[in-house]
Write a protein that holds these residues in place. Structure first.
Motif, PDB file in Angstrom:
ATOM      1  N   LYS A 143       0.828  -1.213   0.000  1.00  0.00           N
ATOM      2  CA  LYS A 143       0.000   0.000   0.000  1.00  0.00           C
ATOM      3  C   LYS A 143       0.862   1.262   0.000  1.00  0.00           C
ATOM      4  CE  LYS A 143      -3.707  -2.358   2.383  1.00  0.00           C
ATOM      5  NZ  LYS A 143      -4.477  -2.492   3.616  1.00  0.00           N
ATOM      6  N   GLY A 144       2.067   1.166  -0.510  1.00  0.00           N
ATOM      7  CA  GLY A 144       2.970   2.313  -0.519  1.00  0.00           C
ATOM      8  C   GLY A 144       4.033   2.168   0.550  1.00  0.00           C
ATOM      9  N   ILE A 145       4.681   3.278   0.850  1.00  0.00           N
ATOM     10  CA  ILE A 145       5.766   3.257   1.832  1.00  0.00           C
ATOM     11  C   ILE A 145       5.188   3.058   3.231  1.00  0.00           C
ATOM     12  CG2 ILE A 145       7.669   4.571   2.825  1.00  0.00           C
ATOM     13  CD1 ILE A 145       7.680   6.185   0.167  1.00  0.00           C
ATOM     14  N   PRO A 146       5.560   1.963   3.888  1.00  0.00           N
ATOM     15  CA  PRO A 146       5.022   1.724   5.232  1.00  0.00           C
ATOM     16  C   PRO A 146       5.678   2.648   6.261  1.00  0.00           C
ATOM     17  CG  PRO A 146       6.495  -0.050   4.562  1.00  0.00           C
ATOM     18  CD  PRO A 146       6.410   0.887   3.415  1.00  0.00           C
ATOM     19  N   ASN A 147       4.896   3.162   7.191  1.00  0.00           N
ATOM     20  CA  ASN A 147       5.435   4.023   8.243  1.00  0.00           C
ATOM     21  C   ASN A 147       6.476   3.319   9.100  1.00  0.00           C
ATOM     22  OD1 ASN A 147       4.338   6.564   7.822  1.00  0.00           O
ATOM     23  ND2 ASN A 147       2.417   6.012   8.814  1.00  0.00           N
ATOM     24  N   SER A 148       6.376   2.007   9.202  1.00  0.00           N
ATOM     25  CA  SER A 148       7.297   1.258  10.057  1.00  0.00           C
ATOM     26  C   SER A 148       8.745   1.326   9.575  1.00  0.00           C
ATOM     27  CB  SER A 148       6.856  -0.202  10.170  1.00  0.00           C
ATOM     28  OG  SER A 148       6.928  -0.834   8.899  1.00  0.00           O
ATOM     29  N   ILE A 149       8.979   1.667   8.310  1.00  0.00           N
ATOM     30  CA  ILE A 149      10.373   1.696   7.857  1.00  0.00           C
ATOM     31  C   ILE A 149      11.165   2.819   8.513  1.00  0.00           C
ATOM     32  CG2 ILE A 149       9.816   0.631   5.645  1.00  0.00           C
ATOM     33  CD1 ILE A 149      10.716   3.312   4.349  1.00  0.00           C
ATOM     34  N   TRP A 150      10.484   3.872   8.982  1.00  0.00           N
ATOM     35  CA  TRP A 150      11.216   4.984   9.594  1.00  0.00           C
ATOM     36  C   TRP A 150      11.752   4.591  10.966  1.00  0.00           C
ATOM     37  CZ3 TRP A 150      12.490   7.107   5.568  1.00  0.00           C
ATOM     38  CH2 TRP A 150      11.604   7.282   4.513  1.00  0.00           C
ATOM     39  N   GLU A 151      11.006   3.768  11.697  1.00  0.00           N
ATOM     40  CA  GLU A 151      11.518   3.250  12.972  1.00  0.00           C
ATOM     41  C   GLU A 151      12.725   2.350  12.715  1.00  0.00           C
ATOM     42  OE1 GLU A 151       8.489   1.525  15.482  1.00  0.00           O
ATOM     43  OE2 GLU A 151       7.051   3.027  14.815  1.00  0.00           O
ATOM     44  N   THR A 152      12.628   1.529  11.661  1.00  0.00           N
ATOM     45  CA  THR A 152      13.729   0.641  11.316  1.00  0.00           C
ATOM     46  C   THR A 152      14.943   1.452  10.865  1.00  0.00           C
ATOM     47  OG1 THR A 152      12.135  -1.050  10.658  1.00  0.00           O
ATOM     48  CG2 THR A 152      14.398  -1.340   9.898  1.00  0.00           C
ATOM     49  N   TYR A 153      14.701   2.456  10.035  1.00  0.00           N
ATOM     50  CA  TYR A 153      15.788   3.339   9.577  1.00  0.00           C
ATOM     51  C   TYR A 153      16.496   3.958  10.786  1.00  0.00           C
ATOM     52  CZ  TYR A 153      17.857   7.697   7.830  1.00  0.00           C
ATOM     53  OH  TYR A 153      18.707   8.741   7.570  1.00  0.00           O
ATOM     54  N   SER A 154      15.734   4.503  11.708  1.00  0.00           N
ATOM     55  CA  SER A 154      16.286   5.124  12.909  1.00  0.00           C
ATOM     56  C   SER A 154      17.083   4.105  13.729  1.00  0.00           C
ATOM     57  CB  SER A 154      15.145   5.709  13.742  1.00  0.00           C
ATOM     58  OG  SER A 154      15.602   6.154  14.991  1.00  0.00           O
ATOM     59  N   SER A 155      16.512   2.950  13.916  1.00  0.00           N
ATOM     60  CA  SER A 155      17.170   1.902  14.701  1.00  0.00           C
ATOM     61  C   SER A 155      18.480   1.465  14.058  1.00  0.00           C
ATOM     62  CB  SER A 155      16.224   0.712  14.846  1.00  0.00           C
ATOM     63  OG  SER A 155      16.853  -0.338  15.511  1.00  0.00           O
ATOM     64  N   PHE A 156      18.456   1.191  12.756  1.00  0.00           N
ATOM     65  CA  PHE A 156      19.674   0.785  12.057  1.00  0.00           C
ATOM     66  C   PHE A 156      20.729   1.890  12.107  1.00  0.00           C
ATOM     67  CE2 PHE A 156      17.546  -2.452   8.945  1.00  0.00           C
ATOM     68  CZ  PHE A 156      17.505  -3.399   9.952  1.00  0.00           C
ATOM     69  N   ALA A 157      20.322   3.136  11.875  1.00  0.00           N
ATOM     70  CA  ALA A 157      21.265   4.258  11.861  1.00  0.00           C
ATOM     71  C   ALA A 157      21.922   4.451  13.225  1.00  0.00           C
ATOM     72  CB  ALA A 157      20.556   5.539  11.435  1.00  0.00           C
ATOM     73  N   ASN A 158      21.181   4.234  14.285  1.00  0.00           N
ATOM     74  CA  ASN A 158      21.695   4.456  15.638  1.00  0.00           C
ATOM     75  C   ASN A 158      22.467   3.271  16.195  1.00  0.00           C
ATOM     76  OD1 ASN A 158      20.768   7.141  16.079  1.00  0.00           O
ATOM     77  ND2 ASN A 158      18.707   6.326  16.283  1.00  0.00           N
ATOM     78  N   THR A 159      22.448   2.151  15.477  1.00  0.00           N
ATOM     79  CA  THR A 159      23.183   0.973  15.958  1.00  0.00           C
ATOM     80  C   THR A 159      24.265   0.600  14.938  1.00  0.00           C
ATOM     81  OG1 THR A 159      21.453  -0.495  15.080  1.00  0.00           O
ATOM     82  CG2 THR A 159      21.291   0.135  17.409  1.00  0.00           C
TER      83      THR A 159
END
Length: 157
Positions: A23-39
């Motif tokens: 259904k398009g870009i899922p909002n959950s990817i931003w949490e994942t992006y943040s998590s990956f970037a910070n770890t």
């Protein structure tokens, strides 16, 4: 570049996140992006669904990858959505496998001067990794601590 065929034969890991994105870009990817970037970094692959029971990956495809890439870049560069875009052009691309398109976002570990990467404009009101680590610390004290840390970090750079 990520090999989609090898990803489809594996399971989700700590540094790989898949999402059907039907259904398009899922909002959950931003949490994942943040998590990956910070770890330690990781890869987000859109167009693949994980079967919740078997944990098997199922290819679903992205129907308009160029538009989705454009929309992802717009969101990454919108500081009301994400605090810091640490990605370069080669980090986000479309990949093709068996006549299906997928979007790959390879998130590197953020430089210490770019951390924390968080969702929204205010790390104290959004979802981020700082608040859960200090749940009993008032935001004013946490802000002062972060400011002192950043000042020391930049002085030593």
């Amino acid at each position: 570049m990520i090999d989609i065929a090898s990803i489809l034969q594996s399971n989700e890991r700590v540094n790989i996140e898949v999402n059907a994105a039907s259904k398009g870009i899922p909002n959950s990817i931003w949490e994942t992006y943040s998590s990956f970037a910070n770890t330690f970094g990781g890869s987000i692959i859109l167009g693949i669904e994980e079967n919740k029971d078997t944990k098997e990956f199922i290819p679903r495809r992205i129907h308009n990858p160029q538009q989705m890439l454009y929309d992802i870049w717009n969101m990454l560069n919108n500081y009301q959505k994400i605090s810091n875009n640490i990605l370069l052009e080669h980090h986000i691309y479309s990949a093709r496998h068996e006549d299906m398109d997928f979007i790959v976002i390879q998130v590197p570990r953020a430089d210490r001067r770019d951390k924390p990467v968080y969702i929204g404009q205010d790390m104290f009101n959004g979802k981020d990794i700082v608040k859960p680590k200090c749940p009993n610390l008032p935001s004013g004290q946490l802000k002062n601590g972060l400011n002192c840390y950043k000042a020391r970090t930049f002085q030593n750079s």
